[in-house]
Design a protein around this motif. Structure first.
Motif, PDB file in Angstrom:
ATOM      1  N   ALA A  37       0.861  -1.204   0.110  1.00 12.68           N
ATOM      2  CA  ALA A  37      -0.070   0.123  -0.059  1.00 12.68           C
ATOM      3  C   ALA A  37       0.820   1.417  -0.055  1.00 12.68           C
ATOM      4  CB  ALA A  37      -0.773  -0.090   0.989  1.00 12.68           C
ATOM      5  N   VAL A  38       1.950   1.310   0.761  1.00 13.06           N
ATOM      6  CA  VAL A  38       2.900   2.466   0.948  1.00 13.06           C
ATOM      7  C   VAL A  38       3.589   2.460  -0.787  1.00 13.06           C
ATOM      8  CG1 VAL A  38       5.169   3.195   1.594  1.00 13.06           C
ATOM      9  CG2 VAL A  38       3.198   2.134   3.155  1.00 13.06           C
ATOM     10  N   VAL A  39       4.050   1.565  -1.162  1.00 12.99           N
ATOM     11  CA  VAL A  39       4.414   1.515  -2.617  1.00 12.99           C
ATOM     12  C   VAL A  39       3.366   2.198  -3.523  1.00 12.99           C
ATOM     13  CG1 VAL A  39       5.379  -0.065  -4.696  1.00 12.99           C
ATOM     14  CG2 VAL A  39       6.102  -0.324  -2.358  1.00 12.99           C
ATOM     15  N   VAL A  40       2.292   1.780  -3.555  1.00  7.84           N
ATOM     16  CA  VAL A  40       1.094   2.306  -4.452  1.00  7.84           C
ATOM     17  C   VAL A  40       1.079   3.766  -3.967  1.00  7.84           C
ATOM     18  CG1 VAL A  40      -1.229   2.184  -4.938  1.00  7.84           C
ATOM     19  CG2 VAL A  40      -0.046   0.073  -4.755  1.00  7.84           C
ATOM     20  N   TYR A  41       0.958   4.098  -2.840  1.00 11.16           N
ATOM     21  CA  TYR A  41       0.728   5.643  -2.642  1.00 11.16           C
ATOM     22  C   TYR A  41       1.815   6.473  -2.920  1.00 11.16           C
ATOM     23  CZ  TYR A  41      -0.739   9.562   0.032  1.00 11.16           C
ATOM     24  OH  TYR A  41      -1.250  11.062   0.449  1.00 11.16           O
ATOM     25  N   LEU A  42       2.852   5.990  -2.758  1.00 10.96           N
ATOM     26  CA  LEU A  42       4.152   6.901  -3.146  1.00 10.96           C
ATOM     27  C   LEU A  42       4.233   6.916  -4.765  1.00 10.96           C
ATOM     28  CD1 LEU A  42       7.157   5.675  -0.770  1.00 10.96           C
ATOM     29  CD2 LEU A  42       5.694   7.631  -0.776  1.00 10.96           C
ATOM     30  N   ALA A  43       3.657   5.973  -5.460  1.00 11.19           N
ATOM     31  CA  ALA A  43       3.783   5.981  -6.952  1.00 11.19           C
ATOM     32  C   ALA A  43       2.477   7.086  -7.289  1.00 11.19           C
ATOM     33  CB  ALA A  43       3.222   4.769  -7.339  1.00 11.19           C
ATOM     34  N   LYS A  44       1.640   7.209  -6.619  1.00  9.56           N
ATOM     35  CA  LYS A  44       0.583   8.232  -6.777  1.00  9.56           C
ATOM     36  C   LYS A  44       1.202   9.542  -6.671  1.00  9.56           C
ATOM     37  CE  LYS A  44      -3.442   5.411  -5.634  1.00  9.56           C
ATOM     38  NZ  LYS A  44      -4.702   5.671  -4.668  1.00  9.56           N
ATOM     39  N   VAL A  45       1.936   9.618  -5.466  1.00  9.72           N
ATOM     40  CA  VAL A  45       2.595  11.133  -5.270  1.00  9.72           C
ATOM     41  C   VAL A  45       3.731  11.322  -6.497  1.00  9.72           C
ATOM     42  CG1 VAL A  45       3.997  12.450  -3.623  1.00  9.72           C
ATOM     43  CG2 VAL A  45       2.266  10.936  -3.034  1.00  9.72           C
ATOM     44  N   GLU A  46       4.268  10.400  -6.776  1.00 10.67           N
ATOM     45  CA  GLU A  46       5.515  10.841  -7.873  1.00 10.67           C
ATOM     46  C   GLU A  46       4.634  11.041  -8.853  1.00 10.67           C
ATOM     47  OE1 GLU A  46       9.300   8.537  -9.565  1.00 10.67           O
ATOM     48  OE2 GLU A  46       7.888   7.398  -8.732  1.00 10.67           O
TER      49      GLU A  46
END
Length: 78
Positions: A14-23
């Motif tokens: 979930a953290v990886v998915v969220y950080l990809a959205k931010v990026e």
């Protein structure tokens, strides 16, 4: 307080998915608003984060990204 390592492992996808959205939001804002005035960049970044459903970014982080995008026009690394 000890943390169960399996909780970390469960959270990471979930953290990886969220950080990809931010990026994606930062990249999109950099491409469309690089070098523009801070207020304009900040608003565009907030909107891009909302569009990505990633609006829960610490305000100081949003401000720093916006300032870097505004100041350099092409880099948020420094």
């Amino acid at each position: 307080m000890a943390t169960d390592p399996s909780e970390y492992d469960k959270s990471m996808p979930a953290v990886v998915v969220y950080l990809a959205k931010v990026e994606r939001a930062v990249d999109r804002t950099r491409a469309s608003h690089g070098g523009r005035p801070y207020a304009e960049v900040h608003q565009a970044l907030v909107e891009a984060l909302q569009a990505e459903d990633a609006q829960r970014v610490v305000p100081q982080v949003v401000e720093r990204f916006a300032r870097q995008i505004s100041d350099t026009g092409d880099s948020v690394d420094g």
